[in-house]
Design a protein around this motif. Structure first.
Motif, PDB file in Angstrom:
ATOM      1  N   VAL A 198       0.814  -1.282  -0.014  1.00 42.10           N
ATOM      2  CA  VAL A 198      -0.045   0.030  -0.120  1.00 42.10           C
ATOM      3  C   VAL A 198       1.073   1.236   0.201  1.00 42.10           C
ATOM      4  CG1 VAL A 198      -1.669   1.391   1.308  1.00 42.10           C
ATOM      5  CG2 VAL A 198      -1.941  -1.130   1.173  1.00 42.10           C
ATOM      6  N   ILE A 199       0.298   2.271  -0.816  1.00 44.69           N
ATOM      7  CA  ILE A 199       1.240   3.574  -0.641  1.00 44.69           C
ATOM      8  C   ILE A 199       0.197   4.644  -0.305  1.00 44.69           C
ATOM      9  CG2 ILE A 199       2.442   5.172  -2.072  1.00 44.69           C
ATOM     10  CD1 ILE A 199       3.148   2.606  -4.025  1.00 44.69           C
ATOM     11  N   GLU A 200       0.754   5.468   0.408  1.00 45.10           N
ATOM     12  CA  GLU A 200      -0.213   6.500   0.805  1.00 45.10           C
ATOM     13  C   GLU A 200       0.612   7.779   0.657  1.00 45.10           C
ATOM     14  OE1 GLU A 200      -3.407   6.994   1.592  1.00 45.10           O
ATOM     15  OE2 GLU A 200      -3.885   4.828   2.658  1.00 45.10           O
ATOM     16  N   ILE A 201      -0.148   8.831  -0.018  1.00 47.23           N
ATOM     17  CA  ILE A 201       0.407  10.211  -0.128  1.00 47.23           C
ATOM     18  C   ILE A 201      -0.040  11.270   1.038  1.00 47.23           C
ATOM     19  CG2 ILE A 201       0.860  12.164  -1.770  1.00 47.23           C
ATOM     20  CD1 ILE A 201       1.469   9.813  -3.604  1.00 47.23           C
ATOM     21  N   HIS A 223       3.890  -4.436   3.149  1.00 44.05           N
ATOM     22  CA  HIS A 223       4.783  -3.425   2.945  1.00 44.05           C
ATOM     23  C   HIS A 223       3.937  -2.134   2.592  1.00 44.05           C
ATOM     24  CE1 HIS A 223       8.019  -5.923   1.702  1.00 44.05           C
ATOM     25  NE2 HIS A 223       7.014  -6.607   0.918  1.00 44.05           N
ATOM     26  N   TYR A 224       4.474  -0.942   3.327  1.00 38.44           N
ATOM     27  CA  TYR A 224       3.447   0.223   3.592  1.00 38.44           C
ATOM     28  C   TYR A 224       4.404   1.325   3.116  1.00 38.44           C
ATOM     29  CZ  TYR A 224       0.649   4.066   5.578  1.00 38.44           C
ATOM     30  OH  TYR A 224       0.131   5.173   5.794  1.00 38.44           O
ATOM     31  N   SER A 247       8.012  -2.431   6.947  1.00 40.24           N
ATOM     32  CA  SER A 247       7.809  -3.590   6.453  1.00 40.24           C
ATOM     33  C   SER A 247       7.767  -4.529   7.773  1.00 40.24           C
ATOM     34  CB  SER A 247       9.105  -3.977   5.542  1.00 40.24           C
ATOM     35  OG  SER A 247      10.112  -3.737   6.363  1.00 40.24           O
ATOM     36  N   GLU A 248       7.868  -5.734   7.349  1.00 42.07           N
ATOM     37  CA  GLU A 248       7.839  -6.816   8.483  1.00 42.07           C
ATOM     38  C   GLU A 248       6.740  -6.762   9.532  1.00 42.07           C
ATOM     39  OE1 GLU A 248      11.741  -7.212  10.185  1.00 42.07           O
ATOM     40  OE2 GLU A 248      12.700  -6.769   8.320  1.00 42.07           O
ATOM     41  N   PHE A 300      11.446  -1.302  -2.086  1.00 42.71           N
ATOM     42  CA  PHE A 300      10.031  -1.229  -1.622  1.00 42.71           C
ATOM     43  C   PHE A 300       9.725  -2.575  -1.752  1.00 42.71           C
ATOM     44  CE2 PHE A 300       5.376  -0.196  -2.093  1.00 42.71           C
ATOM     45  CZ  PHE A 300       5.161  -0.017  -0.735  1.00 42.71           C
ATOM     46  N   GLY A 301       9.925  -3.616  -0.861  1.00 43.45           N
ATOM     47  CA  GLY A 301       9.481  -5.001  -1.116  1.00 43.45           C
ATOM     48  C   GLY A 301      10.625  -5.473  -2.336  1.00 43.45           C
TER      49      GLY A 301
END
Length: 127
Positions: free
Chosen positions: A43-46, A70-71, A85-86, A106-107
Motif C-alpha cells: 500500500v502507498i499513501e501520499i 509493505h507500506y 515492512s515486517e 520497496f519489497g
C-alpha cells in the motif's frame, strides 16, 4: 466462552481507500468491486496537507493488522518517504526513511523518486 481483549484480530476502521495498492495481476480477473486485504502486496499513501495523522498515526497500525507486508508513506510536505515492512500484529517492525531523489527499495521493487514533487514547489525541482 468469554472474549478477552486481544483475542480477536483488530478490525480496520472504515476509511477512504489507499492512494495506491499493489496486487497480483491475476486478482484483476476476479469478480467483484473489492480486493481482499490478504491479496494486497503493498500500500502507498501520499500524505494530505490537511490530514497527515491519517497516514502517520491511524493507518500505520491498520495495514500490518490486515497482513499487508509493505507500506510506503510519501510526504510531499517534507520531501520524505518512509517504508514500513515486517508486519507483526498491529505494527510493522521495520521502518526505513528516505528523501526525495533516493532510489527506494520497496519489497521486491525499487521506486525512483527523483521526479517526486513537493507541495508548493513550482517547476521540476523535487526538493
Amino acid at each position: 466462552m468469554r472474549e478477552r481483549p486481544g483475542d480477536r484480530a483488530p478490525r480496520p476502521r472504515s476509511h477512504a481507500p489507499p492512494d495506491a495498492v499493489v496486487i497480483p495481476e491475476d486478482v484483476l480477473d476476479e469478480e467483484g468491486p473489492a480486493v481482499d486485504a490478504s491479496q494486497v502486496l503493498a500500500v502507498i499513501e501520499i500524505v494530505s496537507p490537511s490530514s497527515p495523522d491519517n497516514d502517520y498515526v491511524e493507518e500505520i497500525s491498520e495495514y500490518p493488522a490486515m497482513g499487508i507486508a509493505h507500506y510506503m508513506i510519501v510526504d510531499p510536505r517534507k520531501g520524505t518517504i518512509e517504508v514500513h515492512s515486517e508486519p507483526c500484529g498491529n505494527r510493522h517492525q521495520r521502518m526505513d526513511p528516505y528523501i526525495y531523489g533516493d532510489l527506494v527499495p520497496f519489497g521486491p521493487w525499487h521506486v525512483e523518486t527523483s521526479t517526486f514533487r513537493r507541495y508548493g514547489k513550482a517547476g521540476n525541482d523535487p526538493l
